[in-house]
Design a protein around this motif. Structure first.
Motif, PDB file in Angstrom:
ATOM      1  N   ARG A 132      -4.213  15.148 -12.038  1.00 54.85           N
ATOM      2  CA  ARG A 132      -2.865  15.115 -13.679  1.00 54.85           C
ATOM      3  C   ARG A 132      -4.305  15.795 -14.630  1.00 54.85           C
ATOM      4  N   ILE A 140      -1.186   8.057   3.403  1.00 54.78           N
ATOM      5  CA  ILE A 140      -1.372   6.381   2.255  1.00 54.78           C
ATOM      6  C   ILE A 140      -1.637   5.419   2.750  1.00 54.78           C
ATOM      7  N   GLY A 178       1.606   4.523  -3.027  1.00 56.61           N
ATOM      8  CA  GLY A 178       1.703   5.821  -2.131  1.00 56.61           C
ATOM      9  C   GLY A 178       1.761   6.625  -2.919  1.00 56.61           C
ATOM     10  N   LEU A 179       4.129   6.004  -2.335  1.00 60.68           N
ATOM     11  CA  LEU A 179       4.728   6.594  -3.207  1.00 60.68           C
ATOM     12  C   LEU A 179       4.694   6.743  -4.676  1.00 60.68           C
ATOM     13  N   ILE A 233       1.101  -1.164   0.040  1.00 63.81           N
ATOM     14  CA  ILE A 233       0.027   0.082   0.739  1.00 63.81           C
ATOM     15  C   ILE A 233       0.755   1.542  -0.158  1.00 63.81           C
ATOM     16  N   ALA A 234       2.349   1.101   0.917  1.00 64.74           N
ATOM     17  CA  ALA A 234       3.280   2.132   0.668  1.00 64.74           C
ATOM     18  C   ALA A 234       3.767   2.491  -0.026  1.00 64.74           C
ATOM     19  N   GLN A 283       2.948   7.030  -6.563  1.00 66.25           N
ATOM     20  CA  GLN A 283       2.771   8.268  -7.124  1.00 66.25           C
ATOM     21  C   GLN A 283       3.327   9.823  -6.927  1.00 66.25           C
TER      22      GLN A 283
END
Lengths: 242, 242
Positions: B130, B176, A180-181, A176-177, A183
């Protein structure tokens, strides 16, 4: 197309189909790695393979099934590779604080070298899984679950003071991290412009230059330390088997 | 529309515009809460407000700007509320292990009662950011940064053994995690069908019934414990100021 008689053409059909199927996946991968998953349409993929969209839809029911299948392949390639590297860590040292950081680094490196997987981690739940057949969803999910289980087993072999369940929890949180990271570390053009403006308010700088590998490594290190101290480690009085 | 002369109509214009602007946001919110953000098109929103799409586009440049503006409002409403609740925690007890769990619970409750924010956490980086103007992106990001800063300050006031920077890191990681866990806890119909199949392989069950609040609470507790033990807490020899 060769015309050596109908029998020969029929015999070639399965191989041809397999070739087309592979060509579609390869084209989608190339376009997604170049332009980003969100920018690639079914028409773009069909155009690159040189097929009509209607012909392509005989291989994959939707654009999303193509990318979900790529995500499935990514899990299937990633898992055995990181298992092998984790098992190699077991030889030289034990599983102290330094060992944990090395484990986190090994996992992060294995993910960071698969940028398509990193992109697809975010797209799968939000976009891909919402527009595919039950068969496609089942096949993808089974590959995901299998990958997490296999890598959790390997993590537990190298981090003996962390329970098998905590290893799986670490991987789920890490996935999950990573979604997000990735992006945050790859902002779209409008954010790149914004991040270049000065002055930015307060402590905003740290949100504008995210290093994916460094941020994910830190995340895994902190979370692993937390898991060990909450109930995984003997010194905290917890049950080492979780 | 009333026709009491041009001067009167002109005078009403700003208020009317404000009303329309608000009506568009309210319609988008209602549809997104009912059907999910991903299911709501610009046409759906225009239809609900009773405007033509072309008229709506004078208020917001894109569908994504509408939802990003809603996300901005959500941060602006969420932050002062959780700050107030965190500050209220400072009275009765200190900041021991139990105090930390109470803090995590307070933060989770404040997020879980805002389901639109939870949805938008995942859509913002992948979709919304975006396809918006620089002004819209700047306004949204400033609200996000401000919310994180204000809540990090409040967290640090109640968790004195955790540095201000670690509090901000906890919130960023928590955001996140909330984005991903919300999606896992709200699977689309095809996954609901898949999760109902038996037998499921290995340990797959735990992926099929994610309780958002419980999972996010556990995440924050583990991550906070990790932050404190890695360098925030006196007993680990780290620098309490980070």
């Amino acid at each position: 197309m060769s015309m050596k008689g109908a029998a020969f053409v029929r015999a070639r059909q399965p191989a041809q189909k397999q070739q087309r199927y592979r060509a579609i996946l390869d084209a989608a991968r190339e376009l997604a790695e170049r332009d980003g998953v969100g920018e690639v349409s079914l028409g773009d993929i069909a155009g690159r393979v040189g097929m009509h969209k209607s012909a392509l839809l005989k291989y994959f029911g939707t654009r999303e099934e193509i990318f979900l299948r790529l995500a499935e392949e990514e899990w299937q390639v990633w898992a055995p590779r990181v298992v092998e590297r984790l098992d190699a860590l077991r030889e030289p040292d034990g599983a102290g604080r330094l060992g944990e950081d090395l484990v986190a680094e090994t996992v992060v490196d294995s993910i960071a070298e698969r940028p398509l997987l990193c992109q697809l981690l975010a797209y799968a739940p939000l976009i891909l899984e919402r527009n595919v057949s039950l068969d496609a969803a089942r096949s993808f999910k089974k590959a995901t679950w299998r990958a997490i289980d296999d890598v959790a087993d390997a993590l537990h072999r190298v981090l003996r003071t962390v329970s098998r369940d905590d290893c799986a929890e670490l991987l789920t949180a890490g996935g999950i991290a990573a979604a997000g990271l990735w992006q945050a570390a790859h902002p779209p053009p409008v954010l790149v412009r914004l991040y270049g403006e000065r002055p930015l308010p307060g402590r905003a700088d740290r949100f504008c230059a995210v290093d994916f590998s460094a941020a994910l490594r830190r995340f895994l290190q902190v979370h692993l330390t937390g898991l060990r101290h909450r109930h995984g480690a003997p010194e905290s009085g917890g049950d080492p088997l979780g």
